[in-house]
Design an enzyme around this catalytic site. Structure first.
Site, PDB file in Angstrom:
ATOM      1  N   ASP A 133       0.811  -1.216   0.000  1.00 29.46           N
ATOM      2  CA  ASP A 133       0.000   0.000   0.000  1.00 29.46           C
ATOM      3  C   ASP A 133       0.847   1.270   0.000  1.00 29.46           C
ATOM      4  O   ASP A 133       2.072   1.216   0.181  1.00 29.46           O
ATOM      5  CB  ASP A 133      -0.949   0.007   1.213  1.00 29.46           C
ATOM      6  CG  ASP A 133      -0.246  -0.393   2.517  1.00 29.46           C
ATOM      7  OD1 ASP A 133       0.987  -0.359   2.565  1.00 29.46           O
ATOM      8  OD2 ASP A 133      -0.947  -0.727   3.485  1.00 29.46           O
ATOM      9  N   ASN A 159      -7.052  -2.859  14.415  1.00 29.23           N
ATOM     10  CA  ASN A 159      -8.456  -3.155  14.092  1.00 29.23           C
ATOM     11  C   ASN A 159      -8.583  -4.363  13.159  1.00 29.23           C
ATOM     12  O   ASN A 159      -9.653  -4.624  12.625  1.00 29.23           O
ATOM     13  CB  ASN A 159      -9.118  -1.925  13.450  1.00 29.23           C
ATOM     14  CG  ASN A 159      -8.442  -1.518  12.146  1.00 29.23           C
ATOM     15  OD1 ASN A 159      -7.487  -2.162  11.713  1.00 29.23           O
ATOM     16  ND2 ASN A 159      -8.932  -0.463  11.531  1.00 29.23           N
ATOM     17  N   HIS A 213      -6.868  -4.801  10.283  1.00 27.39           N
ATOM     18  CA  HIS A 213      -6.636  -4.568   8.849  1.00 27.39           C
ATOM     19  C   HIS A 213      -5.345  -5.217   8.374  1.00 27.39           C
ATOM     20  O   HIS A 213      -4.408  -5.403   9.145  1.00 27.39           O
ATOM     21  CB  HIS A 213      -6.717  -3.074   8.487  1.00 27.39           C
ATOM     22  CG  HIS A 213      -5.548  -2.228   8.878  1.00 27.39           C
ATOM     23  ND1 HIS A 213      -5.679  -0.907   9.241  1.00 27.39           N
ATOM     24  CD2 HIS A 213      -4.218  -2.483   8.934  1.00 27.39           C
ATOM     25  CE1 HIS A 213      -4.493  -0.408   9.490  1.00 27.39           C
ATOM     26  NE2 HIS A 213      -3.595  -1.334   9.329  1.00 27.39           N
ATOM     27  N   GLU A 224      -9.485  -1.954   5.537  1.00 33.26           N
ATOM     28  CA  GLU A 224     -10.107  -1.652   6.820  1.00 33.26           C
ATOM     29  C   GLU A 224     -11.349  -2.524   7.048  1.00 33.26           C
ATOM     30  O   GLU A 224     -11.883  -3.099   6.095  1.00 33.26           O
ATOM     31  CB  GLU A 224     -10.513  -0.169   6.839  1.00 33.26           C
ATOM     32  CG  GLU A 224      -9.353   0.802   6.635  1.00 33.26           C
ATOM     33  CD  GLU A 224      -8.468   0.954   7.873  1.00 33.26           C
ATOM     34  OE1 GLU A 224      -8.312  -0.003   8.648  1.00 33.26           O
ATOM     35  OE2 GLU A 224      -7.911   2.059   8.049  1.00 33.26           O
TER      36      GLU A 224
END
Ligand code: GLP
Length: 251
Positions: free
Chosen positions: A67, A136, A138, A143
Site C-alpha cells: 500500500d 483493528n 486490517h 479496513e
C-alpha cells in the site's frame, strides 16, 4: 494456519527474515510482497544483515508493496516508498526497475490500481507476501468491512488507523485520510503468506483473527481460508492465542 510463537521481537525478526531469505535462495527471481509499519523493520534489518554476509541477492527479485498513502510523493519521509528505500532497498542490490509501490500521487487512481494488478499478474503472481496487522484487524490498508473480493483500490482510512499511524507524523491532521492498497483478493492470491505481530496491543486481534468468525469486519480473518499462512508472534502478541491452540513455541 501455522502459528509460531517466539520469545521476543528480535527472534520474530530473525525468524521472518530466514523465511524470506530461504524463499530467495530457492527461487532467486521470486516475487515478494512487502509490508510497512513498525513491525517488519527488524525483518528488513535482518535481511540486510544476511545480504551483507553474502548469502542472498536481490538482483533478480521483484517486489510489490501492499500500500501507499494517497497524496504523498516518493520523496515524502512519511511515504511508504521512502520507508522501503530507507529500511531495505537502498541497502541491497535490488534493481529499482523491479520495485513496485502504488503511486501516491496518481491522478487517474483507477488506472493506477488496474496497472498495479496487471503488473502483479505479469510478474507471475506473488510468491511470498509479508503482512503486519492493524489494531483493528486490517491487512495492508483493508479496513473493517472491506469487500473480500476487492483488488487494488483506493481506501478511506479508519479513524483508529489514523490515530494509530499519527505516531509517525507530527500531528493527527497530517495523516492522509486515504490510501491505495492491494485488496483482500490480491493478498489471498499470494502463494505463501507470512504475518507478523508483536506486542500486547496485538494479542486480542490475533486471537480473533485465528479463532473468530471469518468476517469482513475483521479483514485478517479471511487468512483462515488461505492454504499456506505462517503467523509469527512474539510472546506478548501470542499471549491469548497460546492458551487456545497448538502453537509451535520456539525459544
Ligand atoms: C499500517 C500498514 C499495515 C501495517 C499496520 C500495522 O497501517 N498499512 O500494512 O500492518 O499499519 O502497523 P504496525 O506494524 O506499526 O503496528
Amino acid at each position: 494456519m501455522r502459528i509460531i510463537i517466539v520469545k521476543d521481537y528480535n527472534e520474530l525478526s530473525k525468524k521472518a527474515a530466514n523465511i524470506v531469505a530461504s524463499q530467495m535462495i530457492l527461487k532467486p527471481n521470486s516475487v515478494l510482497g512487502f509490508a510497512t509499519g513498525s513491525t517488519p523493520t527488524g525483518t528488513y534489518k535482518e535481511l540486510v544483515r544476511i545480504y551483507n554476509e553474502g548469502n542472498i541477492s536481490f538482483r533478480e527479485i521483484v517486489t510489490f508493496n501492499l500500500d501507499e498513502y494517497y497524496g504523498l510523493d516518493r520523496a515524502n519521509v512519511q511515504s511508504y516508498y521512502y520507508y522501503m528505500n530507507e529500511n531495505l532497498f537502498s541497502k541491497v542490490d535490488i534493481d529499482y526497475a523491479n520495485v513496485h509501490i502504488p503511486d501516491g500521487r496518481a491522478i487517474d487512481i483507477e488506472a493506477e490500481c488496474e496497472d498495479y494488478e496487471a503488473g502483479i499478474k505479469k510478474a507471475g503472481g506473488i510468491d511470498l507476501q509479508l503482512l503486519g496487522i492493524g489494531r483493528n484487524g486490517h491487512i495492508g490498508f483493508n479496513e473493517p468491512d472491506v469487500k473480500f473480493e476487492a483488488r487494488t483500490h483506493l481506501v478511506e482510512l479508519d479513524e483508529d488507523t489514523i490515530k494509530a499511524n499519527s505516531r509517525f507524523f507530527s500531528s493527527e491532521e497530517e495523516v492522509p485520510k486515504t490510501a491505495i492498497s492491494m485488496g483482500i483478493k490480491t493478498i489471498m492470491h499470494s502463494r505463501r503468506i507470512v504475518l507478523l505481530a508483536s506486542g500486547e496491543e496485538k494479542a486480542e486481534i490475533i486471537y480473533s483473527m485465528v479463532k473468530g468468525k471469518i468476517t469482513p469486519e475483521l479483514p485478517a480473518s479471511v487468512l483462515q481460508l488461505h492454504p499456506d499462512v505462517v503467523v509469527i508472534l512474539d510472546e506478548k502478541a501470542g499471549a491469548i492465542i497460546s492458551k487456545h491452540c497448538n502453537c509451535m513455541t520456539q525459544q
